[in-house]
Structure formats: structure tokens, C-alpha cells
Design an enzyme around this catalytic site. Structure first.
Site, short mmCIF file in Angstrom:
data_model
loop_
_atom_site.label_atom_id
_atom_site.label_comp_id
_atom_site.label_asym_id
_atom_site.label_seq_id
_atom_site.Cartn_x
_atom_site.Cartn_y
_atom_site.Cartn_z
N HIS A 85 0.85 -1.20 0.00
CA HIS A 85 0.00 0.00 0.00
C HIS A 85 0.88 1.25 0.00
CE1 HIS A 85 -4.05 1.84 1.38
NE2 HIS A 85 -3.23 2.84 1.06
N HIS B 203 1.12 5.03 -2.38
CA HIS B 203 0.54 5.83 -3.48
C HIS B 203 1.64 6.50 -4.29
CE1 HIS B 203 -3.79 5.86 -2.14
NE2 HIS B 203 -3.21 5.46 -1.02
N ASP C 16 1.41 9.07 -6.24
CA ASP C 16 1.33 10.53 -6.11
C ASP C 16 1.53 10.98 -4.66
OD1 ASP C 16 -1.15 9.19 -5.75
OD2 ASP C 16 -2.30 11.02 -6.12
N GLY D 193 -9.78 8.00 -1.67
CA GLY D 193 -10.38 9.32 -1.55
C GLY D 193 -11.15 9.41 -0.24
N HIS E 183 -9.93 0.92 0.12
CA HIS E 183 -9.65 1.73 1.31
C HIS E 183 -10.92 1.70 2.17
CE1 HIS E 183 -6.26 3.61 -0.83
NE2 HIS E 183 -5.90 4.16 0.31
N GLU F 162 -10.85 3.49 7.61
CA GLU F 162 -9.79 4.46 7.94
C GLU F 162 -10.44 5.66 8.61
OE1 GLU F 162 -8.04 6.29 4.48
OE2 GLU F 162 -6.30 7.03 5.58
N ASP G 21 1.72 4.02 2.88
CA ASP G 21 0.67 4.90 2.37
C ASP G 21 1.29 5.99 1.49
OD1 ASP G 21 -2.01 5.30 1.97
OD2 ASP G 21 -2.36 6.43 3.80
O1 LIG Z 1 -4.93 7.15 3.08
C1 LIG Z 1 -5.63 7.48 2.10
N1 LIG Z 1 -6.98 7.32 2.16
C2 LIG Z 1 -7.79 7.62 1.11
N2 LIG Z 1 -7.33 8.13 -0.04
C3 LIG Z 1 -6.00 8.32 -0.14
C4 LIG Z 1 -5.10 8.02 0.90
N3 LIG Z 1 -3.86 8.35 0.48
C5 LIG Z 1 -3.98 8.83 -0.76
N4 LIG Z 1 -5.27 8.83 -1.15
C6 LIG Z 1 -5.84 9.30 -2.43
O2 LIG Z 1 -5.52 8.36 -3.44
C7 LIG Z 1 -5.26 9.07 -4.65
C8 LIG Z 1 -4.59 8.17 -5.66
O3 LIG Z 1 -3.33 7.77 -5.25
C9 LIG Z 1 -4.51 10.28 -4.16
O4 LIG Z 1 -4.52 11.33 -5.10
C10 LIG Z 1 -5.25 10.64 -2.88
O5 LIG Z 1 -6.34 11.50 -3.18
ZN LIG Z 2 -3.91 4.82 0.92
#
Ligand SMILES: O=c1[nH]cnc2c1ncn2[C@@H]1O[C@H](CO)[C@@H](O)[C@H]1O
Ligand SMILES: [Zn+2]
Length: 360
Positions: free
Chosen positions: A20, A22, A24, A177, A204, A207, A293
Site C-alpha cells: 500500500h 501511493h 502521487d 479518496g 480503502h 480508515e 501509504d
Molecule cells: O490514506 C488514504 N486514504 C484515502 N485516499 C488516499 C489516501 N492516500 C492517498 N489517497 C488518495 O488516493 C489518490 C490516488 O493515489 C490520491 O490522489 C489521494 O487522493
Molecule cells: Zn492509501
């Protein structure tokens, strides 16, 4: 020499697995600054890389998932061309390899990278090429997970994209998101499609929102894994003595929990690392995995997450090996490929570190 209590530098040498992370949420600050310059993006809050890195960490420490997610505006803004995506993906592979990660599934939302009229396919291919080249050069296998944004309405399309590229670098699908107000069942169509296609996905859930979100993700949508899933703790008695039906189900079925300790403290899902449910869930032998994350927003790496857990819970090498095997078993990779990594890379790597610790 290796010590009995795993030190950060030793943890870095252990062959680790990351499920997990991301794309970006993991850019190097210097790369953000350079790409912003090159593409004329003037919205950055800081221009000097050191200050920019600190800004991302501080701005993400708000205690709210919604505010945490606002910082992604800046990273997504500089990831709008094939060249930028390729560079970010390639550097991601390099950074993970430098941290001792041997296998990673890195996620991002293709629909967020269309501002300059790239096609979804062009986005996926640019990222794949970056992972392939960076992975080959630095010795790490990186696959992608395609994320659909849960407040948007493109999940079916993104799920189809994931299936189209399943033999070309894409290991699965995810939704991310803001969780509150956007339950996973909004995207049931995408999940049912993926199940019919024998495809893998994680969601997701649990959380920023509690048990109903986890229950829907598993029992309505059929998620293979849970992104975070921390709130499963709400279905477990104080000291772990009594599990509710959902918690029992998650543990009995060995549903993997992709836990991200530092990120959870930042968004308020846990008070501190020491108070993080990962301690109890590990004692209860849920299938816990440890993840980053967003390395940029959380100022972390997989080795640092492990080091925090060693400090908070007194974990030793056998625990770190257990987390790693859990992660490898839970990867969206074919069984024979998982087994090969376990037998040829992970077990020998940990055994060498453990033996050195015993001698030391
Ligand atoms: O921990 C999280 N929880 C929910 N959404 C997330 C988390 N971290 C990042 N993103 C979302 O996932 C998109 C794609 O990678 C990111 O642009 C962010 O908006
Ligand atoms: Zn995430």
C-alpha cells in the site's frame, strides 16, 4: 554485525514487501520543484526542496483525512505528461529499492492525470515503463494498482482498464479518496465486473469511517484486501478478549489488512503509534501487513515504519519476518511467483539477518 533489537540500518537491508503505497504520495520534493518549474505550475507552497518536504509533512498532520488529501493537489498537478509520470515512477522504484523493498504494489488514480489530454492508456503505459526501467536497474519488482476515486463516477471504466493491463504491469484495482459519504457500494458495478473477470482488488475501508465501510467492502463488494482496516478494532473488546462477527470473519478468512501506522496518526485514525490497533491485531494474529501509504506526506519509508513498530511494541526479527511473509502471501501476484520470492529472497534474507543477530 546485526543486533537483537533490529536497528533502522539493519531493517533497511531486510528484503521487504510493500502493498500500500501511493505513487502521487511518494514524489521526491526536488522532483516536484523541478517538474513544477518545467511545466509552469506556480501553485507550490514552497520552492526549495527541503522546505517543500517539510510543508507536505506538516500540512498532512491535521488529524483529518480530507485535509490530508488536499496536499495531493500539488503532486497531481506536476504529473500530467508521460515524461513526468515516467520519471516519478522510475524514481519511485529507485527509492523503494534503496529502502530494501523487493516487491511492491504502487497505486495511483489514472483519471487524475488527464488534465493535458493524455489518454488513460497513455497514463498507464508511462507509469509501467517507469516501474519496469527503474525496477530492472535497481533490483525491485514494482506492479501497479489502478485506483478509482470514490467521489467520482469512473470506477467501472478504471476497472476495465485494470483488466486490460492485467498481464502488463497492473496487478489490481483499488478505490481511494474521502471515505465518509462515499461508501464502497457506490461502485458495486465495478467490483462485480472485476469478480466476473477473476481480477483482484483492495478497497480503502475502515480508515476515516468505521465498521459499516469494512462490512460493505467485504460482504457487498468482495474485496480481497482492506486498505487500512484499522477500525475493525471497533468490533473487538478492549483487551481483545471478544471478537464480533465481522472481526471473526476477517481473521478467519485471513483477509489482509494493509496497515499504515504513521499515516493513521496524521489523519487521526490512531492517537499514536504506540496506541495504534496494529499492536492488538498482531497479537490476535490477524493477517497484518505494514505499509507506508504516502512516503512524502508522512515523511516515511517502509523501514522507518518497521523501526517505529520495533520501538513502540518491542518487535524482533521474527515479527518483521512475519509481517513480510503476510504481505508476500497477500500480494496480487500468481501463487508460484509469490512462492519463489518467499523461498528464494525473503526467507534467506531474513535468516541471514537473524543468524547474524544470534551471533552478535
Ligand atoms: O490514506 C488514504 N486514504 C484515502 N485516499 C488516499 C489516501 N492516500 C492517498 N489517497 C488518495 O488516493 C489518490 C490516488 O493515489 C490520491 O490522489 C489521494 O487522493
Ligand atoms: Zn492509501
Amino acid at each position: 554485525m546485526t543486533s537483537r533489537v533490529p536497528a533502522l540500518e539493519e531493517i533497511r537491508r531486510a528484503p521487504k514487501v510493500l502493498l500500500h503505497d501511493h505513487l502521487d504520495g511518494g514524489l521526491r520534493p526536488a522532483t516536484i520543484a523541478e517538474l513544477a518549474d518545467a511545466h509552469g505550475y506556480t501553485g507550490l507552497p514552497e520552492s526549495e526542496p527541503g522546505a517543500l518536504g517539510r510543508w507536505f509533512r506538516d500540512a498532512s498532520d491535521s488529524g483529518s483525512l480530507e485535509r490530508y488529501l488536499e496536499t495531493f493537489t500539488h503532486t497531481v498537478a506536476v504529473m500530467q505528461t508521460p515524461e513526468a509520470l515516467y520519471r516519478v515512477a522510475r524514481e519511485c522504484a529507485e527509492d523503494l529499492a534503496a529502502d530494501g523493498v523487493v516487491y511492491a504494489e504502487v497505486r495511483y488514480a489514472p483519471e487524475q492525470h488527464l488534465v493535458q489530454d493524455m489518454t488513460l492508456e497513455a497514463v498507464v503505459e508511462a507509469v509501467n515503463a517507469g516501474f519496469d526501467d527503474g525496477g530492472r536497474e535497481h533490483g525491485v519488482q514494482v506492479r501497479s494498482l489502478l485506483t478509482a476515486m470514490r467521489h467520482q463516477a469512473r470506477s467501472r471504466e478504471i476497472a476495465e482498464l485494470a483488466v486490460r493491463y492485467r498481464d502488463h504491469g497492473v496487478a489490481g484495482f483499488d478505490i481511494a479518496g474521502a471515505e465518509a459519504g462515499n461508501p464502497p457500494t457506490r461502485h458495486l458495478d465495478a467490483f462485480e465486473y472485476l469478480q466476473r473477470e477473476n481480477a483482484h482488488f483492495t478497497i480503502h475501508a475502515g480508515e476515516a469511517f468505521g465498521l459499516p465501510s469494512i462490512w460493505q467492502a467485504i460482504q457487498w463488494c468482495g474485496a480481497d484486501r482492506l486498505g487500512h482496516g484499522v477500525r475493525i478494532i471497533d468490533d473487538i473488546g478492549e483487551d481483545g478478549a471478544k471478537l464480533g462477527r465481522l472481526a471473526d470473519y476477517v481473521r478467519d478468512k485471513r483477509i489482509p489488512l494493509e496497515m499504515c501506522p504513521t499515516s493513521n496518526v496524521q489523519t487521526g485514525a490512531a492517537r499514536s503509534i504506540a496506541a495504534h490497533p496494529i499492536g492488538l491485531l498482531t497479537r490476535l494474529r490477524f493477517r497484518v501487513t505494514v505499509n507506508t501509504d504516502n512516503r512524502l506526506m508522512s515523511g516515511t519509508s517502509l523501514s522507518e515504519e518497521f523501526a517505529h513498530l520495533v520501538e513502540a511494541f518491542g518487535y524482533g526479527w521474527s515479527d518483521l519476518r512475519w509481517f513480510t511473509l503476510n504481505a508476500m502471501k497477500s500480494a496480487f501476484l500468481h501463487f508460484d511467483e509469490r512462492l519463489a520470492l518467499i523461498d528464494d529472497v525473503i526467507k534467506p534474507g531474513f535468516t541471514a539477518l537473524e543468524e547474524a543477530a544470534d551471533r552478535g
